[in-house]
Scaffold this active site. Structure first.
Site, PDB file in Angstrom:
ATOM      1  N   ASN A  90     -75.633  -4.823  -3.839  1.00 23.03           N
ATOM      2  CA  ASN A  90     -75.473  -4.842  -4.492  1.00 23.03           C
ATOM      3  C   ASN A  90     -75.854  -2.926  -4.979  1.00 23.03           C
ATOM      4  OD1 ASN A  90     -73.599  -6.179  -6.528  1.00 23.03           O
ATOM      5  ND2 ASN A  90     -74.854  -6.645  -7.363  1.00 23.03           N
ATOM      6  N   ASP A 144     -76.281  -6.828 -16.629  1.00 25.82           N
ATOM      7  CA  ASP A 144     -76.164  -6.629 -15.025  1.00 25.82           C
ATOM      8  C   ASP A 144     -76.003  -5.093 -14.468  1.00 25.82           C
ATOM      9  OD1 ASP A 144     -74.313  -5.157 -13.170  1.00 25.82           O
ATOM     10  OD2 ASP A 144     -72.455  -7.477 -13.784  1.00 25.82           O
ATOM     11  N   ARG A 185     -75.230  -9.399   1.377  1.00 24.52           N
ATOM     12  CA  ARG A 185     -74.644  -7.680   0.925  1.00 24.52           C
ATOM     13  C   ARG A 185     -75.903  -6.629  -0.097  1.00 24.52           C
ATOM     14  NH1 ARG A 185     -72.301  -6.952  -3.916  1.00 24.52           N
ATOM     15  NH2 ARG A 185     -71.819  -8.672  -5.101  1.00 24.52           N
ATOM     16  N   GLU A 194     -67.910  -1.436 -10.167  1.00 27.51           N
ATOM     17  CA  GLU A 194     -69.234  -0.923 -11.088  1.00 27.51           C
ATOM     18  C   GLU A 194     -69.606  -0.173 -10.279  1.00 27.51           C
ATOM     19  OE1 GLU A 194     -72.145  -1.681 -11.283  1.00 27.51           O
ATOM     20  OE2 GLU A 194     -72.438  -4.108 -11.617  1.00 27.51           O
ATOM     21  N   ASN A 246     -79.501  -5.990  -9.160  1.00 25.35           N
ATOM     22  CA  ASN A 246     -78.814  -5.077 -10.527  1.00 25.35           C
ATOM     23  C   ASN A 246     -79.173  -3.976 -10.892  1.00 25.35           C
ATOM     24  OD1 ASN A 246     -75.894  -5.817 -10.344  1.00 25.35           O
ATOM     25  ND2 ASN A 246     -76.460  -8.194 -11.068  1.00 25.35           N
TER      26      ASN A 246
END
EC number: 3.1.1.17
Length: 291
Positions: A101, A197, A99, A16, A147
């Site tokens: 991202n 995403d 958490r 990512e 995202n």
């Protein structure tokens, strides 16, 4: 329509957050569950990494040679030379199932990063902005899976993805203050193409969106909501993308293999790898944290 080529068969669990370091011609990216920051050098194909010991959602360079991280337990400053990890802020310490991202810096050096429930199915997340003076703002709440974040070339708009909505939202963006207003939907991803995403934008103002479960990156015109192009990726779980290369015209694409079974991996052996597509358009540069 084009097809991305595999340039690094690294088999990451969940690659990512790609960022292009133009000064050093290096692509920086993370493997979230492994807690790793990676540095990929396209000139020789090498890839090195550091491990921080917790989930790592995003990592950006700062203007002083360090890095700012959005990780499982908040924001950190990280020194790649000494490997010292310095906590900066943990806005959700009372929410151990959340958490950080995805995240990215705007042109003024502010670090935008959002949170999500570890299972990604509960709207307990939020979108935060860490300012260069280390002040922190909370901009959005009720987020399920924070995202893609990117901006228009003129910096008047910010685009944002909360993945389960299958939508790209646009906000009016005040580049001087870092405030966002007037949310509206500009793109909707078809239900049979996975979910949106990570995301980046090009200098023409179009959005390039990784489609998790969709085997593709799509290019969209946010003014019309229409798709302009599809880039086929030989991996189902396409997680993010950014522009790099000397002309900022190469699209680097991250993928994942997390959750895939043996049969699925046989059909997509490059899952978890880093891909590249020569887009033919110039992308917006990655920004650093700080003033």
């Amino acid at each position: 329509m084009g097809k991305a080529e595999l340039v690094l068969d690294v088999k990451a669990m969940l690659a990512e957050g790609p960022n292009w370091d133009a000064e050093n011609s290096i692509l920086q990216w993370v493997d979230i569950p492994a807690g790793r920051i990676h540095w990929y050098n396209p000139s020789d194909g090498s890839d090195k990494y550091h491990e921080i010991g917790q989930f790592l959602g995003a990592a950006v360079q700062d203007t002083r040679g360090k890095m700012i991280l959005a990780a499982q337990h908040g924001f950190y400053r990280y020194d790649p030379d000494s490997r010292l990890l310095e906590p900066l802020a943990d806005p959700e310490s009372h929410m151990p199932s959340n958490r950080f991202n995805d995240g990215k810096c705007d042109r003024k050096g502010r670090f935008w990063a959002g949170t999500m429930h570890m299972n990604g199915d509960s709207p307990t997340g939020a979108l935060y902005c860490l300012h260069p003076d280390l002040r922190m703002s909370k901009l959005l709440t009720g987020v399920s899976c924070s995202n893609g974040i990117t901006w228009s070339p003129d910096q008047r708009l910010m685009y944002y993805i909360d993945s389960p909505t299958r939508q790209i939202a646009a906000f009016d963006f005040d580049v001087e203050t870092g405030t966002i207003t007037n949310s509206r939907t500009v793109v909707e991803i078809p239900s049979d193409e996975g979910i949106p995403d990570g995301m980046t934008s090009d200098m023409e103002g179009n959005l390039w969106v990784a489609q998790w479960g969709g085997w593709r990156v799509s290019c969209w015109n946010p003014s019309t909501g229409k798709r302009l192009a599809v880039i086929d990726v030989p991996a189902a779980l396409v997680s993010s993308c950014t522009f790099g290369g000397s002309g900022l015209d190469e699209l680097y694409i991250t993928t994942a293999r997390m959750g895939l079974d043996g049969e699925q991996l046989r059909k997509q052996p490059g899952a978890g790898g880093l891909y590249r597509y020569k887009a033919g358009v110039r992308g917006m540069p990655s920004n650093r944290f700080g003033d």
